[in-house]
Design a protein around this motif. Structure first.
Motif, mmCIF file in Angstrom:
data_model
loop_
_atom_site.group_PDB
_atom_site.id
_atom_site.type_symbol
_atom_site.label_atom_id
_atom_site.label_comp_id
_atom_site.label_asym_id
_atom_site.label_seq_id
_atom_site.Cartn_x
_atom_site.Cartn_y
_atom_site.Cartn_z
ATOM 1 N N TYR A 295 0.847 -1.200 0.000
ATOM 2 C CA TYR A 295 0.000 0.000 0.000
ATOM 3 C C TYR A 295 0.876 1.241 0.000
ATOM 4 C CZ TYR A 295 -3.909 -2.996 1.503
ATOM 5 O OH TYR A 295 -4.874 -3.961 1.591
ATOM 6 N N GLN A 296 0.611 2.144 -0.953
ATOM 7 C CA GLN A 296 1.256 3.461 -0.901
ATOM 8 C C GLN A 296 0.213 4.460 -0.410
ATOM 9 O OE1 GLN A 296 3.327 4.797 -4.425
ATOM 10 N NE2 GLN A 296 3.733 6.807 -3.535
ATOM 11 N N GLN A 307 -2.007 4.001 -4.256
ATOM 12 C CA GLN A 307 -2.018 2.818 -5.117
ATOM 13 C C GLN A 307 -1.744 1.579 -4.279
ATOM 14 O OE1 GLN A 307 1.016 2.316 -8.099
ATOM 15 N NE2 GLN A 307 2.652 3.153 -6.857
ATOM 16 N N ILE A 309 0.091 -2.100 -4.927
ATOM 17 C CA ILE A 309 0.868 -2.929 -5.849
ATOM 18 C C ILE A 309 0.768 -4.378 -5.369
ATOM 19 C CG2 ILE A 309 3.201 -3.448 -6.679
ATOM 20 C CD1 ILE A 309 3.800 -0.434 -6.374
#
Length: 383
Positions: A295-296, A307, A309
């Protein structure tokens, strides 16, 4: 989308390209020989395209999914540092020394250039879970299953300080500024702040009620309200003002706490247990879960991630800021670099399916440690 490469035998490797919600594309690459300057001549099966090839890297694209990955081989590998799985490593600020801990029960300091062992750090009971250099590069901080936090001289291997207070194994550490204060987190659900000079606990920063698997400390964006301490901080607290402590928790929570205030700043709930977290800047953080999500988040608004990934369902074991992106490693042997300005993902190869537990970097060199007991060193100048 993500591509992965798995060596099959001499001269051939499997390829796969995964996209969320779509069938995986499979293929292979084959080496037809070497060119006159020693660079392999490589061809890919249908659906994949081979780009630039050097002695240490291969760029492969999957036009159908619009994804490119550059696979990088290690520059050198050190297999003699430890006898068993290496769970943690770090490289000193000058790039000269490495420190690592292993399930063989040892913690060692070695020369980063050649893997030659310099010092054995003995004193923890049971396994050492985490080790890192202080910014000076002359001192090491370690945490063990014995619930002890220790500070060591890298020069003569003496243990100069032992901190006691945690009730269960220490899982991660962090250093505040130059290291007059340090932080630790534990299976006991707490994160603690310690005073190195007086070898005393300055306080419990957070009591989470669930094991804290990873922590990170960073300067907070000025717009963020970090709260105010209930009582004035001890004069032994150095550099805690204006900083956030991130806590990656077993109960699927990622928490931000004001380091000086001890007040909660944000709480984010993920898909599974959080294993690791790091700051990319004063506003951006990344955190990885047991089910493979990275998790960003923007710390100013953590309601929804910027986002997510997802390369594979394997646990995300380590995250490290790198240039304008980050390096991630996972339990299935994948280790990759995501950078804003690159139109391809960089994959660090050769761990095959063994978990890559930790990544460290120094300038253009990246070091990884793995369950197979090998430290691998990659040179990004090879690119």
């Amino acid at each position: 989308a993500a591509s992965s490469l798995c060596s099959r035998d001499e001269g051939e490797a499997w390829l796969s390209c995964r996209s969320p919600g779509k069938p995986t594309l499979y293929g292979s690459v084959t080496r037809r020989g070497l060119s006159s300057d020693g660079v392999p001549d490589i061809v890919a099966s249908e659906g994949f395209v081979v780009g630039e090839v050097t002695k240490k890297s291969i760029l492969i694209s999957c036009p159908h999914e619009n994804v490119s990955t550059k696979f990088l081989a290690p520059y050198t590998s050190f297999s003699r540092i430890h006898q068993k799985s290496i769970t943690c490593l770090d490289i000193s600020s000058g790039g000269g020394l490495g420190v690592s801990a292993s399930t063989d029960g040892t913690m060692k300091i070695w020369q980063a250039a050649n893997g030659e062992i310099r010092r054995l750090l003995e004193g923890h009971v049971y396994d050492v879970n985490c080790c890192r250099f202080f910014p000076s590069g002359l001192v090491v901080l370690s945490g063990g299953m014995d619930a002890q936090l220790k500070i060591w001289s890298a020069e003569d291997a003496s243990c100069v300080v032992t901190f006691k207070g945690h009730k269960a194994g220490i899982l991660d550490t962090a250093i505040v500024d130059r290291g007059r204060n340090v932080l630790s987190c534990s299976r006991d659900g707490t994160a603690r702040l310690w005073d190195c000079g007086k070898s005393a606990c300055l306080g419990v920063i957070a009591d989470c009620g669930s094991p804290v698997n990873g922590i990170a400390v960073g300067a907070a964006d000025n717009s963020l309200n970090l709260g105010t301490p209930e009582k004035p901080p001890s004069e032994r607290e150095v550099g805690t003002e204006g900083k956030i402590l991130l806590l990656a928790q077993e109960d699927k929570k990622l928490q931000g706490v004001g380091l000086q205030s001890r007040q909660p700043v944000f709480l984010f709930v993920g898909s599974d247990a959080f294993n690791c977290c790091t700051f990319l800047s004063s506003t951006y953080i990344v955190a990885g879960t047991q089910d493979g999500n990275i998790y960003q988040l923007d710390v100013r608004n953590t309601n929804a991630p910027i986002q997510v990934i997802h390369r594979s369902g394997a646990p995300v074991l380590s995250l490290l800021p790198y240039r304008d992106g980050f390096i991630a490693s996972q339990g299935d042997g994948t280790c990759f670099i995501v950078q804003q300005d690159l139109d391809y993902v960089l994959d660090l190869t050769e761990a095959d399916c063994d978990p890559v537990y930790k990544v460290a970097s120094w300038e253009k060199e990246i070091y990884t440690c793995c369950r197979d007991g090998i430290v691998r060193r990659y040179q990004l100048s090879d690119l």
